[in-house]
Design an enzyme around this catalytic site. Sequence first.
Site, PDB file in Angstrom:
ATOM      1  N   HIS A 130     -15.340 -65.325  35.792  1.00  0.00           N
ATOM      2  CA  HIS A 130     -15.181 -64.155  35.417  1.00  0.00           C
ATOM      3  C   HIS A 130     -15.922 -63.952  33.300  1.00  0.00           C
ATOM      4  O   HIS A 130     -15.705 -64.462  32.507  1.00  0.00           O
ATOM      5  CB  HIS A 130     -14.051 -64.352  34.692  1.00  0.00           C
ATOM      6  CG  HIS A 130     -12.947 -62.650  34.641  1.00  0.00           C
ATOM      7  ND1 HIS A 130     -11.999 -62.340  35.258  1.00  0.00           N
ATOM      8  CD2 HIS A 130     -12.979 -62.213  33.609  1.00  0.00           C
ATOM      9  CE1 HIS A 130     -11.524 -61.608  35.215  1.00  0.00           C
ATOM     10  NE2 HIS A 130     -12.554 -61.143  34.127  1.00  0.00           N
ATOM     11  N   GLU A 175     -16.042 -58.232  38.155  1.00  0.00           N
ATOM     12  CA  GLU A 175     -17.296 -57.431  37.475  1.00  0.00           C
ATOM     13  C   GLU A 175     -18.770 -57.052  37.648  1.00  0.00           C
ATOM     14  O   GLU A 175     -18.517 -57.757  35.619  1.00  0.00           O
ATOM     15  CB  GLU A 175     -16.410 -56.469  36.758  1.00  0.00           C
ATOM     16  CG  GLU A 175     -15.115 -55.913  36.387  1.00  0.00           C
ATOM     17  CD  GLU A 175     -14.324 -55.776  36.254  1.00  0.00           C
ATOM     18  OE1 GLU A 175     -14.947 -55.348  34.583  1.00  0.00           O
ATOM     19  OE2 GLU A 175     -13.146 -55.818  35.727  1.00  0.00           O
ATOM     20  N   ASN A 304     -11.069 -53.764  41.487  1.00  0.00           N
ATOM     21  CA  ASN A 304     -10.381 -53.962  40.038  1.00  0.00           C
ATOM     22  C   ASN A 304     -10.288 -51.698  39.701  1.00  0.00           C
ATOM     23  O   ASN A 304     -11.810 -51.698  39.181  1.00  0.00           O
ATOM     24  CB  ASN A 304     -11.102 -54.625  38.624  1.00  0.00           C
ATOM     25  CG  ASN A 304     -10.943 -56.047  38.860  1.00  0.00           C
ATOM     26  OD1 ASN A 304     -10.153 -56.103  39.730  1.00  0.00           O
ATOM     27  ND2 ASN A 304     -11.162 -56.569  37.948  1.00  0.00           N
ATOM     28  N   TYR A 306      -8.970 -48.924  36.372  1.00  0.00           N
ATOM     29  CA  TYR A 306      -7.588 -48.900  35.633  1.00  0.00           C
ATOM     30  C   TYR A 306      -7.691 -47.443  35.097  1.00  0.00           C
ATOM     31  O   TYR A 306      -6.391 -47.042  34.575  1.00  0.00           O
ATOM     32  CB  TYR A 306      -8.530 -50.274  34.287  1.00  0.00           C
ATOM     33  CG  TYR A 306      -8.140 -50.872  33.776  1.00  0.00           C
ATOM     34  CD1 TYR A 306      -7.280 -51.318  33.502  1.00  0.00           C
ATOM     35  CD2 TYR A 306      -9.161 -52.154  34.646  1.00  0.00           C
ATOM     36  CE1 TYR A 306      -6.885 -52.720  33.979  1.00  0.00           C
ATOM     37  CE2 TYR A 306      -9.319 -53.569  34.896  1.00  0.00           C
ATOM     38  CZ  TYR A 306      -7.881 -53.996  34.328  1.00  0.00           C
ATOM     39  OH  TYR A 306      -7.653 -54.982  34.307  1.00  0.00           O
ATOM     40  N   GLU A 380      -7.673 -56.686  40.134  1.00  0.00           N
ATOM     41  CA  GLU A 380      -6.897 -56.050  38.730  1.00  0.00           C
ATOM     42  C   GLU A 380      -6.110 -54.896  38.767  1.00  0.00           C
ATOM     43  O   GLU A 380      -7.236 -53.809  39.102  1.00  0.00           O
ATOM     44  CB  GLU A 380      -8.094 -56.144  37.591  1.00  0.00           C
ATOM     45  CG  GLU A 380      -8.505 -57.328  36.825  1.00  0.00           C
ATOM     46  CD  GLU A 380      -9.675 -58.484  36.279  1.00  0.00           C
ATOM     47  OE1 GLU A 380      -9.664 -56.902  35.037  1.00  0.00           O
ATOM     48  OE2 GLU A 380     -10.315 -58.362  36.229  1.00  0.00           O
TER      49      GLU A 380
HETATM   50  C1  FCB Z   1     -11.456 -55.967  32.957  1.00  0.00           C
HETATM   51  C2  FCB Z   1     -11.896 -57.107  32.615  1.00  0.00           C
HETATM   52  C3  FCB Z   1     -10.005 -58.060  32.879  1.00  0.00           C
HETATM   53  C4  FCB Z   1      -9.563 -57.261  31.545  1.00  0.00           C
HETATM   54  C5  FCB Z   1      -9.391 -56.022  31.662  1.00  0.00           C
HETATM   55  C6  FCB Z   1      -8.584 -55.278  31.293  1.00  0.00           C
HETATM   56  O1  FCB Z   1     -12.706 -55.230  32.244  1.00  0.00           O
HETATM   57  O2  FCB Z   1     -12.311 -58.655  34.098  1.00  0.00           O
HETATM   58  O3  FCB Z   1     -10.795 -59.744  31.875  1.00  0.00           O
HETATM   59  O4  FCB Z   1     -10.008 -57.651  30.918  1.00  0.00           O
HETATM   60  O5  FCB Z   1     -10.701 -55.184  32.486  1.00  0.00           O
END
Ligand code: FCB
Length: 482
Positions: A130, A175, A304, A306, A380
Amino acid sequence: MSTNGSNTADPIRPFPPGFLWGTATASYQIEGATTLDGRGPSIWDTFCRQPGAVFNADNGDVACDHYHRYLEDLDLLVELGVGAYRFSVAWPRVQPEGSGPANQKGLDFYRRLVAGLRERDIEPMLTLYHWDLPQPLEDRGGWCERDTSERFADYVEIVARAMGSDVERWITLNEPWCSSWLGYGAGVHAPGVKDIGRAAAATHHLLLAHGKAVPILRSVAPEAKVGITLNLTVHQPGSDHPMDVAAALRADGNLNRLFLEPVFHAKYPKDMLEHYRSVKPGFSVVAEGDLELISAPLDFLGVNYYNPVTVVDEQRAAEARVASYVVSTHNPFPDLHLRSLETPGRDKTAMDWEIQAAGLTELLLKIRDEYTTAPIYITENGAAFDDYVDPNGQVLDHNRIAYLQEHISAVHDAIDAGVNVQGYFVWSLLDNFEWAYGYSRRFGIVWVDFPTGERLAKESFRWYAETITSNSVEYATSVGSS
Ligand code: FCB
């Protein structure tokens, strides 16, 4: 079965039995103790010391002091009731030089953590990388060099030998787009290089590192379930103008397809190879047999998610402005010739990321239709907001609860539509070091008072604990999904 979340008649939506609820963290963001027990420097230790690189010149020297407080954090996990905890191993703790023999004291920390999780009946989900590359490897070219993928393979073997029988689920990389494109392309993450050609080469060497790690994990830890975590999203064109549609395709090519295509279809996307044809060294570093390694079958995919992204071609940005979108002036990748748009009226998090949970459902359907039917874990998902401890000593983060509820609902929509999602991990257990934003962005469901290290469960922690206990979510429409 509903495919569009329209089963509002029963607002309580149960998840399949055995659905894995968890929460995630990463080594550099929480551990601190960066010089203890033989840990070597990582590229993030170095980057944090570059003037102007990180907000407020913050760094991970202490972070959440998880290295010393991990028992307290295990207690929090028990209180939360999670089935699994996703954490990452810091390569420079295990191999301070990035090569050579293992540093047993570094490994011991993770052995203690894993044993502590097992004793508490919490499944460890281990991420091998990571972003904290040992600095000595960066000094030799980092991910722009093929040799780094060889070094990664050695490191993976060490960790697998140490913990192979205690950890079931392994994630090779977190990522890789961020490592390569933010680290070597935009220069906003460590090591802070701004060179598209090197970013492209780093993409390949990271994927190659993943490809080399898979057979090692399979042979050293035959029971291991192996996957990779990608940061993916949906790119919506700001209009149906062909130039905007093409811009969305370029954004999708860079973020999603450059990673999904080699991992699941053993090739790089043609349009992207063409796009990066003249950059050096770029994808000229791809050697025979590499893609075969990179595309070895996986046991799961970590996703992941967001926020979604809306883009227009940069030439059309002026027209988008007229259409009352807010057009970002900043594009870290000038070669892509696009601008991102803020959709009028859509809510945003403290990262300025738009909130649209329906994008997660759409993404999951797309992955299933175009790439893989392997189990998916949302490794995530979460949000930063401007939290504060109120006079009653509480953090009433209702905006985070709304975000989580909408996104967990969106995962449910995908499951209803037949996508094989088997778990969900909130980012993050703790407020922590948010990379270039330092400590200015709080993603935790637990508040951390950084000067003292004290932890305080936020309202969202309690809400998530109830969600886990009931194994269900109350139906939520996706805010801003218009
Ligand atoms: C992702 C990352 C994680 C964190 C989130 C908000 O890109 O993997 O470490 O910073 O965003």
